[in-house]
Design a protein around this motif. Structure first.
Motif, PDB file in Angstrom:
ATOM      1  N   SER A   1      -2.115 -14.587  11.192  1.00  0.00           N
ATOM      2  CA  SER A   1      -1.199 -13.454  11.247  1.00  0.00           C
ATOM      3  C   SER A   1      -1.882 -12.267  11.918  1.00  0.00           C
ATOM      4  CB  SER A   1      -0.735 -13.062   9.840  1.00  0.00           C
ATOM      5  OG  SER A   1      -1.842 -12.631   9.062  1.00  0.00           O
ATOM      6  N   VAL A   2      -1.101 -11.215  12.140  1.00  0.00           N
ATOM      7  CA  VAL A   2      -1.630  -9.938  12.620  1.00  0.00           C
ATOM      8  C   VAL A   2      -1.171  -8.862  11.645  1.00  0.00           C
ATOM      9  CG1 VAL A   2      -1.704  -8.253  14.483  1.00  0.00           C
ATOM     10  CG2 VAL A   2      -1.542 -10.690  15.026  1.00  0.00           C
ATOM     11  N   LEU A   3      -2.113  -8.080  11.152  1.00  0.00           N
ATOM     12  CA  LEU A   3      -1.813  -6.989  10.234  1.00  0.00           C
ATOM     13  C   LEU A   3      -1.727  -5.696  11.028  1.00  0.00           C
ATOM     14  CD1 LEU A   3      -1.508  -5.791   7.376  1.00  0.00           C
ATOM     15  CD2 LEU A   3      -4.015  -5.703   7.256  1.00  0.00           C
ATOM     16  N   LEU A   4      -0.604  -5.019  10.940  1.00  0.00           N
ATOM     17  CA  LEU A   4      -0.397  -3.752  11.633  1.00  0.00           C
ATOM     18  C   LEU A   4      -0.490  -2.597  10.653  1.00  0.00           C
ATOM     19  CD1 LEU A   4       2.750  -4.673  13.784  1.00  0.00           C
ATOM     20  CD2 LEU A   4       0.361  -4.654  14.556  1.00  0.00           C
ATOM     21  N   LEU A   5      -1.315  -1.611  10.968  1.00  0.00           N
ATOM     22  CA  LEU A   5      -1.381  -0.368  10.203  1.00  0.00           C
ATOM     23  C   LEU A   5      -0.613   0.673  11.006  1.00  0.00           C
ATOM     24  CD1 LEU A   5      -2.628   1.062   7.698  1.00  0.00           C
ATOM     25  CD2 LEU A   5      -4.544   1.722   9.173  1.00  0.00           C
TER      26      LEU A   5
ATOM     27  N   ARG B   1       3.265 -15.162  17.159  1.00  0.00           N
ATOM     28  CA  ARG B   1       2.945 -13.796  16.769  1.00  0.00           C
ATOM     29  C   ARG B   1       2.208 -13.014  17.866  1.00  0.00           C
ATOM     30  NH1 ARG B   1      -0.173 -17.511  14.365  1.00  0.00           N
ATOM     31  NH2 ARG B   1      -2.463 -17.295  14.487  1.00  0.00           N
ATOM     32  N   LEU B   2       1.214 -13.642  18.513  1.00  0.00           N
ATOM     33  CA  LEU B   2       0.448 -12.926  19.534  1.00  0.00           C
ATOM     34  C   LEU B   2       1.297 -12.680  20.774  1.00  0.00           C
ATOM     35  CD1 LEU B   2      -3.079 -14.598  19.275  1.00  0.00           C
ATOM     36  CD2 LEU B   2      -2.318 -12.425  18.316  1.00  0.00           C
ATOM     37  N   ARG B   3       2.050 -13.677  21.192  1.00  0.00           N
ATOM     38  CA  ARG B   3       2.933 -13.495  22.351  1.00  0.00           C
ATOM     39  C   ARG B   3       3.956 -12.401  22.065  1.00  0.00           C
ATOM     40  NH1 ARG B   3       7.886 -14.630  23.280  1.00  0.00           N
ATOM     41  NH2 ARG B   3       8.069 -15.911  21.383  1.00  0.00           N
ATOM     42  N   PHE B   4       4.488 -12.390  20.856  1.00  0.00           N
ATOM     43  CA  PHE B   4       5.497 -11.406  20.470  1.00  0.00           C
ATOM     44  C   PHE B   4       4.933  -9.993  20.566  1.00  0.00           C
ATOM     45  CE2 PHE B   4       7.555  -8.931  17.024  1.00  0.00           C
ATOM     46  CZ  PHE B   4       8.860  -8.937  17.516  1.00  0.00           C
ATOM     47  N   LEU B   5       3.768  -9.747  19.966  1.00  0.00           N
ATOM     48  CA  LEU B   5       3.174  -8.409  20.007  1.00  0.00           C
ATOM     49  C   LEU B   5       2.724  -8.046  21.412  1.00  0.00           C
ATOM     50  CD1 LEU B   5       1.199  -8.416  16.655  1.00  0.00           C
ATOM     51  CD2 LEU B   5       3.207  -7.032  17.222  1.00  0.00           C
ATOM     52  N   HIS B   6       2.281  -9.042  22.169  1.00  0.00           N
ATOM     53  CA  HIS B   6       1.909  -8.821  23.561  1.00  0.00           C
ATOM     54  C   HIS B   6       3.098  -8.266  24.338  1.00  0.00           C
ATOM     55  CE1 HIS B   6      -0.946  -9.748  26.846  1.00  0.00           C
ATOM     56  NE2 HIS B   6       0.122  -9.972  27.592  1.00  0.00           N
ATOM     57  N   ASN B   7       4.292  -8.748  24.018  1.00  0.00           N
ATOM     58  CA  ASN B   7       5.503  -8.339  24.734  1.00  0.00           C
ATOM     59  C   ASN B   7       6.135  -7.066  24.183  1.00  0.00           C
ATOM     60  OD1 ASN B   7       5.252 -10.597  26.350  1.00  0.00           O
ATOM     61  ND2 ASN B   7       6.691 -11.829  25.150  1.00  0.00           N
ATOM     62  N   GLN B   8       5.687  -6.613  23.019  1.00  0.00           N
ATOM     63  CA  GLN B   8       6.321  -5.478  22.356  1.00  0.00           C
ATOM     64  C   GLN B   8       5.509  -4.191  22.415  1.00  0.00           C
ATOM     65  OE1 GLN B   8       9.424  -5.727  21.186  1.00  0.00           O
ATOM     66  NE2 GLN B   8       9.424  -7.864  21.799  1.00  0.00           N
ATOM     67  N   THR B   9       4.231  -4.280  22.760  1.00  0.00           N
ATOM     68  CA  THR B   9       3.375  -3.097  22.704  1.00  0.00           C
ATOM     69  C   THR B   9       2.529  -2.980  23.964  1.00  0.00           C
ATOM     70  OG1 THR B   9       1.444  -4.152  21.661  1.00  0.00           O
ATOM     71  CG2 THR B   9       3.201  -3.426  20.202  1.00  0.00           C
ATOM     72  N   THR B  10       1.808  -1.869  24.085  1.00  0.00           N
ATOM     73  CA  THR B  10       1.113  -1.538  25.326  1.00  0.00           C
ATOM     74  C   THR B  10      -0.215  -2.256  25.530  1.00  0.00           C
ATOM     75  OG1 THR B  10       0.054   0.354  24.249  1.00  0.00           O
ATOM     76  CG2 THR B  10       2.138   0.763  25.397  1.00  0.00           C
ATOM     77  N   ASN B  11      -0.840  -2.732  24.465  1.00  0.00           N
ATOM     78  CA  ASN B  11      -2.144  -3.372  24.598  1.00  0.00           C
ATOM     79  C   ASN B  11      -1.980  -4.882  24.765  1.00  0.00           C
ATOM     80  OD1 ASN B  11      -4.976  -3.528  24.738  1.00  0.00           O
ATOM     81  ND2 ASN B  11      -5.199  -2.001  23.124  1.00  0.00           N
ATOM     82  N   THR B  12      -3.078  -5.562  25.056  1.00  0.00           N
ATOM     83  CA  THR B  12      -3.045  -6.998  25.282  1.00  0.00           C
ATOM     84  C   THR B  12      -3.354  -7.754  23.994  1.00  0.00           C
ATOM     85  OG1 THR B  12      -3.961  -8.797  26.611  1.00  0.00           O
ATOM     86  CG2 THR B  12      -5.470  -7.018  26.023  1.00  0.00           C
ATOM     87  N   PHE B  13      -2.636  -8.871  23.755  1.00  0.00           N
ATOM     88  CA  PHE B  13      -2.831  -9.639  22.527  1.00  0.00           C
ATOM     89  C   PHE B  13      -3.070 -11.129  22.770  1.00  0.00           C
ATOM     90  CE2 PHE B  13      -1.081  -5.878  20.618  1.00  0.00           C
ATOM     91  CZ  PHE B  13      -1.659  -5.838  19.361  1.00  0.00           C
TER      92      PHE B  13
END
Length: 333
Positions: free
Chosen positions: A85-89, A41-53
């Motif tokens: 998990s990561v909760l996205l608003l 999950r963290l690697r995925f969001l790290h690769n999909q968005t502008t901020n670091t995860f």
């Protein structure tokens, strides 16, 4: 403490004044809530968005931007890292799009799962300088003074409520998320503790006054997050992600051609109005709202004009004065 009053009996101006001077509550339940889970999950969001995860720990949070492969904005989201998990608003009108968008980038070997939990949850946003007092009254006082986006669960109104630092605006506040069954008890507890409930129109005025960009206005495929004043959401050294090459090139070669600013107008000005300086077109209005000081707009202004010291613009025969707004950042800090 006095109970909050019914927003339908109070003018939009008074609701906005209460947000600036005390504390209000905005029902953000229509905003999307997406859970990203499983081992990658963290690697995925790290690769999909502008901020670091990759290095974020449970209890931390941040704002981040979803962008296209060419670095254009899709949505500004707030991410809350939980134990598993990561909760996205996310913005209301981008929830379904983002579910489909993210699913496209989950490949066979990826350990990533997506769940839209919007209908199963509720969200309330506390806004204003007295929000610390209010969360203390609710039993979550140790959130006060914690970093933006940090969050934890608290027993409030008979439910486990996630209390996160930040109102999503330039004003102090907190975001509360809970199971949908707790929506009414939680709202009642918040109002009993002294929060005024505000309407969507009041929140819209606040977000323009603070400078928060929104989809279909300031966040479209015409703009990138550097132009949108979202420098605080961008990691320039985290490595490759979707849109990274374009954003890195814009930063390195000072290629940001326009910037999002506030404009205080001398009279009412329609959205999408072209702004000029002399005979030159220098920008256009993306959002506008009436305030006690007149019309206030968000507008994209040419960077060259800003760097040349442009202080005023024209909207036909109406004068506009450029003003910095709290939520917007125009350089990497």
């Amino acid at each position: 403490m006095s109970a909050g009053f019914d927003s339908t009996q109070v003018s939009i101006g008074d609701q906005v004044t209460a947000a600036r001077s005390s504390v209000v509550v905005y029902d953000a339940s229509e905003w999307g809530r997406i859970v990203v889970s499983d081992g990658d999950r963290l690697r995925f969001l790290h690769n999909q968005t502008t901020n670091t995860f990759q290095t974020r720990q449970p209890g931390e949070g941040c704002d981040t931007v979803f962008v296209t492969s060419t670095g254009r904005t899709i949505d500004l989201a707030t991410a809350y890292v939980q134990d598993d998990s990561v909760l996205l608003l996310v913005s209301p009108i981008r929830r379904e799009f983002l579910m489909d968008w993210l699913d496209r980038f989950i490949f066979f070997a990826d350990k990533v799962k997506l769940a839209d939990v919007t209908a199963e949850t509720t969200a309330l946003v506390l806004i204003g300088p007295e929000s610390d007092r209010l969360i203390e009254a609710l039993g979550a006082g140790d959130r006060a003074g914690q970093p933006y986006g940090s969050h934890a669960l608290y027993p409030i109104a008979g439910a486990a409520v996630r209390v996160a630092v930040g109102s999503g605006l330039g004003l102090p506040g907190y975001t509360l998320m809970a199971p949908v069954a707790a929506a009414e008890p939680l709202r009642a507890a918040v109002q009993a503790a002294g929060a005024t409930q505000i309407e969507a129109a009041a929140w819209e005025r606040l977000r323009i006054e603070q400078g928060r960009p929104m989809p279909d206005h300031e966040l479209t495929e015409d703009y990138n997050p550097l132009e949108a004043g979202l420098w605080h959401t961008i990691s320039l050294n985290k490595g490759c992600y979707i849109g990274q090459e374009t954003i890195a090139r814009l930063h390195t070669y000072r290629g940001v051609k326009q910037q999002l600013w506030g404009v205080q107008f001398s009279a009412a000005t329609p959205q999408e109005t072209v702004l000029t300086s002399g005979e030159d077109k220098v920008g256009h209005v993306t959002s506008v709202v009436e305030t006690e000081s007149g019309a206030l707009g968000l507008a994209y202004i040419r960077t060259k004009a800003i760097e040349a010291g442009l202080g005023t613009v024209q909207a036909s025969d109406v004068v506009g004065t450029l003003v910095p707004l709290p939520f917007l950042s125009h350089e990497y800090l």
